[in-house]
Design a protein around this motif. Structure first.
Motif: not given
Length: 158
Positions: A62-64, A93-96, A132-135, A137-147
């Motif tokens: 969540l903090l990350s 780390v998500g699925p773990w 767990v599921v929401l984090t 989904l949030a990580a998967e939906s973040l477009d890494p190009r935005l970083l």
């Protein structure tokens, strides 16, 4: 999704994840209460595993994700490689994090010795699964190009 996960994190740690009924006495157990019980009963390695997998990793995710979103929103320059690495770690780390939900489910299924003892899932396990599921989904939906900033997404005009 990240905000919803953060909201669900509170009841996931305050509400009981399991309710144990032994000889007519009902005992609700929260995640941190279970960690304290394991530690006090001498099972400190297991207490450490549960603490890390159930509390520290979801909080870290969540903090990350919060930091990544703030960096994107503010357009912070520099540190793009570290943010990409952090994003990859959060995704890996998500699925773990679902490990605890599976442990609670198996415990409930195995410990059904009615009328002597029974274990039922508490409302906290639903909120924990939601975190767990929401984090994830949030990580998967973040477009890494935005970083990498707006230049990575918007084509340059001549």
């Amino acid at each position: 999704m990240g905000v919803a996960a953060a909201v669900c994190f509170i009841p996931a740690n305050v509400l009981p994840v399991m309710v144990t009924d032994a000889l007519g006495s009902s005992t609700p157990d929260t995640i941190l209460g279970g960690v304290a019980f394991l530690y006090s009963s001498g099972s400190w390695p297991l207490a450490l595993i549960v603490l890390v997998a159930s509390f520290m990793i979801p909080l870290g995710k969540l903090l990350s994700m919060g930091w990544l979103l703030i960096a994107i929103r503010r357009g912070i320059r520099g540190g793009e490689r570290q943010r990409m690495r952090l994003h990859r770690i959060v995704r890996a780390v998500g699925p773990w994090s679902m490990l605890d939900v599976f442990v609670a489910t198996f415990t409930v299924a195995l410990v059904q010795l009615d009328p002597l003892m029974s274990v039922e899932p508490g409302l906290g396990v639903l909120f924990f699964a939601a975190v767990v599921v929401l984090t994830m989904l949030a990580a998967e939906s973040l477009d890494p190009r935005l970083l990498w900033g707006r230049d990575a997404i918007e084509p340059r005009h001549a």
